[in-house]
Design a protein around this motif. Structure first.
Motif, PDB file in Angstrom:
ATOM      1  N   ALA A 149       0.830  -1.206   0.000  1.00 33.67           N
ATOM      2  CA  ALA A 149       0.000   0.000   0.000  1.00 33.67           C
ATOM      3  C   ALA A 149       0.866   1.258   0.000  1.00 33.67           C
ATOM      4  CB  ALA A 149      -0.919  -0.004   1.215  1.00 33.67           C
ATOM      5  N   GLN A 150       1.969   1.213   0.735  1.00 33.77           N
ATOM      6  CA  GLN A 150       2.875   2.364   0.790  1.00 33.77           C
ATOM      7  C   GLN A 150       3.472   2.636  -0.588  1.00 33.77           C
ATOM      8  OE1 GLN A 150       6.267   1.732   3.267  1.00 33.77           O
ATOM      9  NE2 GLN A 150       7.057   3.804   3.032  1.00 33.77           N
ATOM     10  N   LYS A 151       3.912   1.593  -1.268  1.00 27.42           N
ATOM     11  CA  LYS A 151       4.534   1.765  -2.577  1.00 27.42           C
ATOM     12  C   LYS A 151       3.536   2.250  -3.628  1.00 27.42           C
ATOM     13  CE  LYS A 151       8.083  -1.771  -1.802  1.00 27.42           C
ATOM     14  NZ  LYS A 151       8.560  -3.125  -2.168  1.00 27.42           N
ATOM     15  N   LYS A 152       2.291   1.765  -3.526  1.00 26.38           N
ATOM     16  CA  LYS A 152       1.277   2.110  -4.532  1.00 26.38           C
ATOM     17  C   LYS A 152       0.408   3.290  -4.118  1.00 26.38           C
ATOM     18  CE  LYS A 152       0.992  -2.542  -6.484  1.00 26.38           C
ATOM     19  NZ  LYS A 152       0.105  -3.686  -6.839  1.00 26.38           N
ATOM     20  N   ARG A 153       0.677   3.848  -2.927  1.00 21.70           N
ATOM     21  CA  ARG A 153      -0.074   4.999  -2.401  1.00 21.70           C
ATOM     22  C   ARG A 153      -1.572   4.700  -2.355  1.00 21.70           C
ATOM     23  NH1 ARG A 153       3.022   9.876  -2.759  1.00 21.70           N
ATOM     24  NH2 ARG A 153       1.234  11.147  -3.348  1.00 21.70           N
ATOM     25  N   ARG A 169     -11.787   0.750  13.925  1.00 16.20           N
ATOM     26  CA  ARG A 169     -11.572   0.478  12.504  1.00 16.20           C
ATOM     27  C   ARG A 169     -11.590   1.808  11.744  1.00 16.20           C
ATOM     28  NH1 ARG A 169     -15.568  -3.534   9.445  1.00 16.20           N
ATOM     29  NH2 ARG A 169     -14.465  -5.006  10.790  1.00 16.20           N
ATOM     30  N   HIS A 170     -10.507   2.045  10.994  1.00 15.16           N
ATOM     31  CA  HIS A 170     -10.405   3.282  10.225  1.00 15.16           C
ATOM     32  C   HIS A 170      -9.687   3.003   8.917  1.00 15.16           C
ATOM     33  CE1 HIS A 170     -11.933   5.884  13.366  1.00 15.16           C
ATOM     34  NE2 HIS A 170     -11.050   5.417  14.231  1.00 15.16           N
ATOM     35  N   TYR A 171      -9.768   3.990   8.013  1.00  9.95           N
ATOM     36  CA  TYR A 171      -9.014   3.951   6.761  1.00  9.95           C
ATOM     37  C   TYR A 171      -7.770   4.818   6.907  1.00  9.95           C
ATOM     38  CZ  TYR A 171     -13.036   1.778   4.508  1.00  9.95           C
ATOM     39  OH  TYR A 171     -14.051   0.922   4.161  1.00  9.95           O
ATOM     40  N   TYR A 172      -6.641   4.277   6.448  1.00  9.92           N
ATOM     41  CA  TYR A 172      -5.366   4.986   6.564  1.00  9.92           C
ATOM     42  C   TYR A 172      -4.610   4.941   5.234  1.00  9.92           C
ATOM     43  CZ  TYR A 172      -6.020   4.477  11.639  1.00  9.92           C
ATOM     44  OH  TYR A 172      -6.509   4.518  12.910  1.00  9.92           O
ATOM     45  N   LEU A 173      -3.784   5.962   5.027  1.00  8.20           N
ATOM     46  CA  LEU A 173      -2.853   5.987   3.903  1.00  8.20           C
ATOM     47  C   LEU A 173      -1.447   5.787   4.459  1.00  8.20           C
ATOM     48  CD1 LEU A 173      -2.338   6.496   0.859  1.00  8.20           C
ATOM     49  CD2 LEU A 173      -2.015   8.910   1.440  1.00  8.20           C
ATOM     50  N   PRO A 174      -0.842   4.606   4.292  1.00  9.92           N
ATOM     51  CA  PRO A 174       0.501   4.368   4.850  1.00  9.92           C
ATOM     52  C   PRO A 174       1.545   5.294   4.243  1.00  9.92           C
ATOM     53  CG  PRO A 174      -0.566   2.300   4.269  1.00  9.92           C
ATOM     54  CD  PRO A 174      -1.405   3.396   3.675  1.00  9.92           C
ATOM     55  N   ALA A 175       2.354   5.888   5.105  1.00  8.21           N
ATOM     56  CA  ALA A 175       3.411   6.788   4.647  1.00  8.21           C
ATOM     57  C   ALA A 175       4.802   6.229   4.913  1.00  8.21           C
ATOM     58  CB  ALA A 175       3.272   8.155   5.337  1.00  8.21           C
ATOM     59  N   ARG A 176       4.978   5.561   6.062  1.00  6.80           N
ATOM     60  CA  ARG A 176       6.324   5.093   6.410  1.00  6.80           C
ATOM     61  C   ARG A 176       6.236   3.969   7.434  1.00  6.80           C
ATOM     62  NH1 ARG A 176      10.077   9.668   8.744  1.00  6.80           N
ATOM     63  NH2 ARG A 176       9.720  10.523   6.656  1.00  6.80           N
ATOM     64  N   THR A 218      -6.821   5.077  -4.189  1.00  7.19           N
ATOM     65  CA  THR A 218      -5.449   5.587  -4.175  1.00  7.19           C
ATOM     66  C   THR A 218      -5.464   7.066  -3.819  1.00  7.19           C
ATOM     67  OG1 THR A 218      -5.530   6.081  -6.544  1.00  7.19           O
ATOM     68  CG2 THR A 218      -4.677   3.912  -5.895  1.00  7.19           C
ATOM     69  N   LEU A 219      -4.300   7.575  -3.481  1.00  9.77           N
ATOM     70  CA  LEU A 219      -4.166   8.997  -3.173  1.00  9.77           C
ATOM     71  C   LEU A 219      -4.422   9.790  -4.451  1.00  9.77           C
ATOM     72  CD1 LEU A 219      -3.372  11.130  -1.054  1.00  9.77           C
ATOM     73  CD2 LEU A 219      -1.013  10.867  -1.804  1.00  9.77           C
ATOM     74  N   ASP A 220      -5.438  10.637  -4.429  1.00 11.08           N
ATOM     75  CA  ASP A 220      -5.862  11.319  -5.648  1.00 11.08           C
ATOM     76  C   ASP A 220      -5.223  12.690  -5.838  1.00 11.08           C
ATOM     77  OD1 ASP A 220      -7.091  12.561  -3.587  1.00 11.08           O
ATOM     78  OD2 ASP A 220      -9.155  12.169  -4.231  1.00 11.08           O
ATOM     79  N   SER A 221      -4.172  12.965  -5.113  1.00 15.03           N
ATOM     80  CA  SER A 221      -3.452  14.228  -5.285  1.00 15.03           C
ATOM     81  C   SER A 221      -1.962  13.977  -5.099  1.00 15.03           C
ATOM     82  CB  SER A 221      -3.945  15.279  -4.288  1.00 15.03           C
ATOM     83  OG  SER A 221      -3.780  14.819  -2.960  1.00 15.03           O
TER      84      SER A 221
END
Length: 319
Positions: A149-153, A169-176, A218-221
């Motif tokens: 997920a981190q590599k593909k954002r 339970r939440h949605y997260y965008l992995p950064a590191r 995916t991260l849209d920005s």
């Protein structure tokens, strides 16, 4: 520099790219490449060696440096490097980063190679004993899902047991993904998907994750996640002075390797190191500074100094 170094392998890669460049380079261009591919303190180790000619790798003509090596040179793997690789794949954490078939292939290739060291030869005297369960199948699946997920954002849905015992339970965008030597645990730095407003940085222990699901979103920005992490740091970094006796500079760079930092030489054997951190990192950083030894001095910031004095006073009261 030694023919092989497990510590400075990054330097070898940086220099390889510089040496493969067949056009003359200025010192500024070399410095920029080192900063791009190396660590914050890499300039302190590499540039003086190139300027003095101690590493006779470049031919200097006025202000230009030309590689003495052709672009297609080969570097065969030595027996020492094979032994080092054999030791690495014996570490249970290596399977977090490699697929099972990759581990099997490496074990097959290195089956007759003696290991440079064995895990049982190490005894950690300043580390918690309740480290993460690296060999559990669910833990490995969670780790590799987060890595993907981190590599593909891409966003992930995480079921998590909080420190208070609540299941959330939440949605997260992995950064590191970060590893704490002190705790022997991995943690995830991620941005929680906001209901409205600005996303907030969260730090989650991998061992507390009950389920991790990769989503299609995916991260849209074009957000720089590392820049967003830096925005969470205190405005004033921790400032250390390091006296380079008994190899203190090298030990400090390894000791604080998981923090973003800038290091500069300020005197013959003295260096200033700025370490950037936020509130969630503060306690662990405080413990690490206290455990290092007398070759570093805390100069600032004032907040960190106050916390350090309070902790030292509590320890003195215990005795």
């Amino acid at each position: 520099m030694e023919i092989f170094s497990e510590i400075y392998s990054c330097y070898y890669q940086v220099l390889r790219h510089l040496l493969c460049c067949q056009k003359p380079l200025t010192l500024q261009e070399i410095s920029a490449q080192i900063c791009k591919e190396g660590f914050g303190e890499s300039l302190l180790s590499i540039i003086p060696k190139l300027e003095s000619g101690a590493w006779n790798l470049f031919q200097k003509e006025r202000d230009l440096y030309l590689s003495r090596i052709g672009a297609n040179f080969l570097t065969p793997v030595s027996d020492l490097e094979k032994s080092y690789l054999k030791a690495l794949i014996s570490d249970p954490r290596i399977e977090l980063f490699l697929a099972p078939q990759q581990c099997n292939a490496l074990n097959k290739l290195l089956k007759d190679v003696p290991s440079l060291w064995k895990q049982e030869q190490f005894r950690y005297i300043d580390q918690f004993t309740d480290g993460d369960p690296y060999q559990e199948q669910s833990y490995r699946i969670h780790f590799q899902t987060l890595l993907q997920a981190q590599k593909k954002r891409r966003y992930v849905e995480i079921d998590y047991n909080s420190s208070r015992g609540n299941r959330v339970r939440h949605y997260y965008l992995p950064a590191r993904l970060e590893y704490s030597v002190k705790n022997d645990k991995f943690r995830l730095l991620a941005f929680r998907k906001p209901q409205c407003g600005k996303a907030k940085l969260a730090i989650l222990n991998l061992a507390r994750m009950q389920n991790v699901r990769l989503t299609e979103r995916t991260l849209d920005s074009d957000i720089d996640l590392n820049h967003a992490i830096r925005a969470s740091y205190y405005s004033e970094p921790l400032k250390l002075h390091i006296i380079n006796k008994r190899n203190a500079l090298e030990r400090a760079m390894l000791h604080f390797a998981n923090y973003e930092k800038n290091t500069a030489k300020i005197d013959q054997d003295a260096y200033e190191c700025l370490i950037y951190y936020n509130q969630s990192m503060e306690t662990e950083l405080l413990i690490e500074v206290m455990s290092f030894g007398p070759m570093i001095t805390v100069i600032g910031n004032q907040k960190f100094l106050c916390s350090l004095k309070k902790r030292l006073q509590r320890q003195m009261n215990l005795h």
